[in-house]
Design a protein around this motif. Structure first.
Motif, PDB file in Angstrom:
ATOM      1  N   PRO A 360      37.593  38.451  37.151  1.00 33.72           N
ATOM      2  CA  PRO A 360      37.326  38.355  38.592  1.00 33.72           C
ATOM      3  C   PRO A 360      35.866  38.015  38.877  1.00 33.72           C
ATOM      4  O   PRO A 360      34.960  38.410  38.143  1.00 33.72           O
ATOM      5  CB  PRO A 360      37.675  39.760  39.100  1.00 33.72           C
ATOM      6  N   ASN A 503      39.777  49.813  38.916  1.00 31.33           N
ATOM      7  CA  ASN A 503      41.059  49.817  38.210  1.00 31.33           C
ATOM      8  C   ASN A 503      41.817  48.527  38.502  1.00 31.33           C
ATOM      9  O   ASN A 503      42.038  48.179  39.656  1.00 31.33           O
ATOM     10  CB  ASN A 503      41.906  51.017  38.639  1.00 31.33           C
ATOM     11  N   ASP A 504      42.174  47.817  37.441  1.00 33.48           N
ATOM     12  CA  ASP A 504      42.979  46.602  37.574  1.00 33.48           C
ATOM     13  C   ASP A 504      44.239  46.800  36.727  1.00 33.48           C
ATOM     14  O   ASP A 504      44.303  46.407  35.565  1.00 33.48           O
ATOM     15  CB  ASP A 504      42.183  45.391  37.110  1.00 33.48           C
ATOM     16  N   GLN A 507      43.892  48.370  33.203  1.00 27.26           N
ATOM     17  CA  GLN A 507      42.552  48.059  32.718  1.00 27.26           C
ATOM     18  C   GLN A 507      41.507  48.696  33.627  1.00 27.26           C
ATOM     19  O   GLN A 507      41.612  48.639  34.854  1.00 27.26           O
ATOM     20  CB  GLN A 507      42.344  46.542  32.671  1.00 27.26           C
ATOM     21  N   TYR A 509      37.484  48.625  34.583  1.00 31.35           N
ATOM     22  CA  TYR A 509      36.271  47.825  34.485  1.00 31.35           C
ATOM     23  C   TYR A 509      35.092  48.592  35.083  1.00 31.35           C
ATOM     24  O   TYR A 509      35.256  49.401  36.002  1.00 31.35           O
ATOM     25  CB  TYR A 509      36.412  46.509  35.242  1.00 31.35           C
TER      26      TYR A 509
END
Length: 677
Positions: A360, A503-504, A507, A509
């Motif tokens: 992103p 939070n993705d 995952q 980050y």
């Protein structure tokens, strides 16, 4: 540790002085001897600096008793980034390193220096409590100098600089030109070992590194009379290339990484100043800056290849104006405004095993339009008491087209400062100021570190952090050249800049972000003392100690902790002894290199650098030939980097990996030869 040019390293090592003030107003014709105070302006003739065997204006500034050099801020804009040294009463219209600018002025071109405390007629203090004003001779012989520098690390790695400087000041026309070519090594890129512990047990990795680069630096300025005033134009062009090659070897095999950075910064500026009569002075500045940074990072091993590339292009356009009015002796008003447009274009790609990864905000454009207007007054109420007050109003718009963001902000930034001379040798000062930090454009864009496989996300919702600063400083001068000061500073921050978790899906980050309010408390002690009365003739000892305590609520755990990246203790100790008749001098420096901690989303990272030391000897011949030799890091400085990686959010989930990377910097020998013509 970041790569740097040899010239920049020398200037950084030189900037070890102390901080204290000398009292009230001294006219040039009846100035007291150096180190004695009779007012807010103390004049130092060039004869005072001969004992220090100076060769540049920067050398002279560093030997002003009780003064600490501040090179300025690298933030965007012009008015809020000034250092605390003026040249002929004006700030140079450049954001290039102020130490470099002063080093490019030969001491033979300087008529005298003025140490200004609290303010003086016609002087913009730029928010500093102390300013040194370098006054050049109105008609001096042209000066030309050549400087050669040679460095060797570990007996095998060599680097050098060749620099030429020209100064001319005649009939109101001043020209300064400097140019150098250099190559350098990165003394932080050294062979080391990394110990990792995970579910599989303990593993050892050996790391072999070599890094360095080459480039050139050029800077030129010219001023001349125009329309009843003076116009100055200046420019810089400083391209460089940095490369780092690393091999990682463990029981599983070998990995190879190669990193390249091409950096091309440049600027073009101009200044016009004129006295309008009736106590009015006009100052106009225009500045354009551009920088292009291209990074290529490639890692490969038996499992495949990772390729990360990023291109940054930044630009800055500034128009700045100020009108000063000296209503009467001791009372000066200033009014002015600044308009700034900044932009960043960043594009990056991340490919592993021929498969592009979608990170992103890997491509982003950020724009900032900012206008800042101010009004200020400097009032010397009595011989012992002076006040300075200012109100700035900042209106800015941050736009991120890809994120459909366009936010406008208005900030009111008052400042108040009072300086009171208890005696001719003791002063106390108070400052209260509202500050708004400049947003780091790099925080809007994502970045990838291949060595640790760590991704830091950009955050297009960032806002600047703000603070109220209150500080009190007590200063005392003694023994003509001695000074001691104690400063207590308290900061109340809003929208503190730190790291947040994103939070993705599954995952987690780390991202740049604002994490709320924080408090910062500093204690700053500085001592600069001559040692003649302590049976060390012509000796000087300088000590600078800073303690920083910060407290912010962790956005992940909710517990109080330090702010990321703020070292709690910083100190320097410097000793020198000058023998002017023999043309010799020697000394040593000890500098803490840092203890750093960063609180990432799923990591806790620590870095520790042992103190940096160096010893030097200098000889100046009667024919203006200077030879200097330095032994840097004679004991081989150690540094370590520790990582604690969690399965999920930091401190709220099990630890899955610990890493400790250790290394040692070899001793460095540096020799420099300078000839003044």
């Amino acid at each position: 540790m970041r790569a740097f040019s040899l010239k920049s390293a020398l200037l950084a090592c030189a900037a070890l002085t102390s901080l204290a003030t000398l009292p009230a107003t001294v006219r040039a014709e009846d100035a007291p001897p150096a180190g004695q105070a009779a007012g807010s302006v103390v004049r130092y003739e060039t004869d005072f600096f001969r004992q220090y065997q100076v060769s540049t204006a920067f050398d002279m500034v560093l030997h002003v008793p009780g003064f600490v050099f501040i090179g300025g801020d690298s933030a965007r804009g012009f008015s809020g980034t000034a250092g605390n040294v003026l040249i002929d009463g004006q700030r140079p219209t450049t954001k290039a390193d102020l130490g470099n600018t002063l080093s490019n002025i030969n001491s033979s071109q300087v008529d005298h220096l003025e140490l200004i405390t609290g303010g003086a007629p016609g002087i913009d203090m730029h928010g500093h409590r102390q300013i040194v004003n370098v006054i050049r001779k109105t008609d001096a012989k042209p000066a030309f100098s050549l400087l050669g520098i040679y460095r060797n690390m570990d007996g095998r790695t060599n680097a050098g600089v060749l620099l030429a400087t020209f100064n001319s000041n005649h009939a109101g026309r001043t020209t300064d030109i400097t140019a150098d070519v250099f190559d350098f090594f990165d003394n932080g890129a050294n062979n080391g070992r990394r110990y990792s512990t995970d579910a599989a047990g303990t593993s050892l990795m050996k790391i072999y590194q070599h890094a360095g680069g080459a480039g050139m630096e050029s800077q030129a300025s010219h001023s001349r009379p125009l329309w009843g005033g003076k116009v100055t134009v200046n420019g810089t062009y400083n391209p460089s290339v940095y490369e780092q090659a690393t091999a990682y070897v463990d029981h599983t095999g070998k990995g190879v990484e190669h990193f390249t950075e091409k950096d091309t910064p440049s600027e073009l500026g101009g200044q016009y100043e004129r006295k309008l009569g009736h106590g009015l002075d006009l100052n106009l500045n225009v500045l354009n800056r551009h920088e292009r940074v291209h990074d290529i990072d490639v890692y490969s091993d038996a499992g495949g290849t990772a390729d990360y590339r990023a291109l940054n292009q930044t630009s800055e356009h500034i128009l700045n104006g100020r009108l000063s009015w000296e209503k009467r002796d001791g009372l000066t008003f200033n009014i002015g405004s600044e308009s700034v447009f900044n932009s960043l274009d960043r594009a990056s790609t991340f490919i592993t095993s021929s498969s592009p990864l979608n990170v992103p905000t890997d491509t982003v454009r950020v724009e900032e339009n900012r206008t800042e207007s101010f009004v200020s007054a400097n009032w010397k109420a009595t011989r012992k008491l002076s006040f300075e007050g200012e109100l700035k109003i900042e209106a800015s718009t941050i736009a991120v087209p890809a994120a459909h963001r366009s936010d406008s902000f208005t900030y009111y930034k008052p400042r108040f400062q009072a300086v009171y001379a208890l005696t001719d040798t003791t002063k106390i000062s108070w400052k209260t100021i509202r500050q708004v930090d400049q947003l780091s454009f790099n925080g809007f864009a994502s970045s990838v570190q291949l060595q640790t496989s760590h991704v830091t996300l950009g955050n297009t919702a960032l806002v600047p952090q703000k603070d109220w600063l209150n500080t009190i400083i007590v200063e005392h001068t003694f023994w003509d050249k001695g000074a001691v000061s104690l400063a207590l500073e308290h900061y109340d921050y809003e929208d503190t800049s730190d790291f947040i978790a994103v939070n993705d899906g599954a995952q987690i980050y780390t991202a740049n972000g604002n994490i709320g309010n924080s408090k910062w408390d500093f204690v700053h002690l500085k001592l600069d003392t001559p040692l003649d009365k302590l049976w060390v003739p012509h000796g000087t000892l300088s000590i600078d100690w800073l303690y920083r305590q910060t407290c912010v609520k962790d956005p992940i755990t909710g517990r109080d902790r330090r702010v990321s990246g703020v070292e709690p203790h910083i100190y320097t100790v410097s000793f020198s002894q000058e023998f002017a008749r023999a043309g010799t001098s020697w000394g040593f420096d000890i500098q803490s290199s840092g203890k750093d901690r960063n609180y990432l989303a799923n990591e806790l990272d620590d870095a520790y650098f042992a103190p940096w030391t160096q010893v030097w000897f200098q000889y100046v011949t009667p024919k203006k030939l200077t030879f200097k030799v330095m032994l840097k890091n004679p004991f081989g400085m150690h540094f370590s980097q520790d990582r604690m990686v969690y399965q999920g959010l930091r401190d709220l989930s099990p630890v899955v990996l610990t890493q400790s990377t250790t290394s040692k910097i070899p001793p460095i020998i540096e020799m420099r030869l300078k000839k003044d013509f």
